[in-house]
Design a protein around this motif. Structure first.
Motif, PDB file in Angstrom:
ATOM      1  N   GLY A  72     -21.817  -9.048 -36.816  1.00 53.47           N
ATOM      2  CA  GLY A  72     -20.778 -10.036 -35.992  1.00 53.47           C
ATOM      3  C   GLY A  72     -19.737  -9.442 -35.324  1.00 53.47           C
ATOM      4  O   GLY A  72     -19.797  -8.065 -35.030  1.00 53.47           O
ATOM      5  N   THR A  75     -12.833 -10.562 -36.399  1.00 53.32           N
ATOM      6  CA  THR A  75     -12.140 -11.438 -36.976  1.00 53.32           C
ATOM      7  C   THR A  75     -11.188 -11.137 -37.684  1.00 53.32           C
ATOM      8  O   THR A  75     -10.536  -9.815 -37.494  1.00 53.32           O
ATOM      9  CB  THR A  75     -13.126 -11.990 -38.078  1.00 53.32           C
ATOM     10  OG1 THR A  75     -12.597 -13.456 -38.624  1.00 53.32           O
ATOM     11  CG2 THR A  75     -13.269 -11.227 -39.325  1.00 53.32           C
ATOM     12  N   SER A 137     -16.309 -18.044 -41.743  1.00 51.83           N
ATOM     13  CA  SER A 137     -16.751 -16.759 -41.022  1.00 51.83           C
ATOM     14  C   SER A 137     -17.870 -16.135 -42.052  1.00 51.83           C
ATOM     15  O   SER A 137     -17.535 -15.896 -43.154  1.00 51.83           O
ATOM     16  CB  SER A 137     -16.095 -15.867 -40.302  1.00 51.83           C
ATOM     17  OG  SER A 137     -15.080 -16.636 -39.453  1.00 51.83           O
ATOM     18  N   GLY A 139     -20.257 -12.294 -42.176  1.00 56.48           N
ATOM     19  CA  GLY A 139     -20.514 -10.990 -41.579  1.00 56.48           C
ATOM     20  C   GLY A 139     -21.238 -10.202 -42.996  1.00 56.48           C
ATOM     21  O   GLY A 139     -20.834 -10.104 -43.945  1.00 56.48           O
ATOM     22  N   CYS A 168     -14.726 -14.182 -33.583  1.00 53.22           N
ATOM     23  CA  CYS A 168     -16.192 -13.835 -33.696  1.00 53.22           C
ATOM     24  C   CYS A 168     -16.854 -14.021 -32.460  1.00 53.22           C
ATOM     25  O   CYS A 168     -18.081 -14.281 -32.216  1.00 53.22           O
ATOM     26  CB  CYS A 168     -16.749 -15.225 -34.524  1.00 53.22           C
ATOM     27  SG  CYS A 168     -16.159 -15.424 -36.190  1.00 53.22           S
TER      28      CYS A 168
END
Length: 212
Positions: A72, A75, A137, A139, A168
């Motif tokens: 990713g 963030t 999110s 990752g 992101c």
């Protein structure tokens, strides 16, 4: 479903020590090691994924930026955001990375149903969304057939640091948290709900909840 899922509540932990600990766990675990989920919060920090592009980091100010080994883009983590680091032996469990991603997204959707929030994943942009605003999110990293890193769920937090980045990797992406959609929420409630939802979606028999 035959085995419980061990969930450790670690409280608030700086990003680097938590990262070091899960890498060490993944590197040294053997076939008898139980799968674990670590639930925690981080002090304010931006993390940049392996494929992260510097143009998505706009103005971080006094908040540190850490280059992480997860997938990713960039963030933000901060108090009021619930992190779930998912330490699963994927080979032993017989699932792939895509299966794990789907289970994590579906677990968040399951939690948000408690708050009457209609949320959904998107096939082209991992995570969970509400009215095109991102609430969670993902990752991940896999090493030796085992996963680490995981998901971040915005519960009751200051969202303004997200304005300092393209979250992101998406310019103009709006972020949201549970509190702004349903005021009747505490992070302690969400910890219990997320642990149960992860056990359900990943096909474990129950949850063993411990302080870490």
């Amino acid at each position: 479903m035959t085995t419980p899922l061990l969930c450790l509540d670690l409280g608030q932990v700086d990003y680097q020590p938590a990262w070091d600990r899960m890498r060490d766990f993944t590197q040294t675990r053997d076939k008898s090691a139980s799968d674990q989920v670590w639930l925690l919060e981080h002090p304010p920090v931006f993390t940049q994924g392996q494929a992260g592009k510097p143009e998505h980091v706009i103005d971080t100010g006094d908040i540190p930026v850490v280059q992480a080994d997860r997938g990713g883009q960039v963030t933000y983590h901060g108090p009021g955001q619930l992190i779930a680091y998912v330490l699963i032996d994927l080979k032993r469990k017989g699932i792939g990375v895509r299966d794990l991603v789907s289970a994590l997204e579906n677990a968040v959707v399951e939690v948000l149903q408690h708050y009457k929030i209609d949320a959904y994943p998107k096939p082209d942009a991992p995570g969970v969304y509400v009215n095109e605003m991102k609430i969670s999110s993902l990752g991940l990293r896999v090493r030796r057939g085992c996963s680490f890193h995981g998901l971040a769920l915005n519960v009751d937090m200051d969202l303004t640091p997200f304005l300092r980045i393209n979250p992101c990797g998406y310019r103009g992406l709006q972020m949201i948290d549970i509190r702004r959609l349903n005021a009747d929420v505490t992070i302690e409630q969400v910890k219990q709900q997320l642990a149960a939802a992860l056990a359900h979606q990943l096909d474990y028999s129950s949850v063993l909840f411990q302080k870490g």
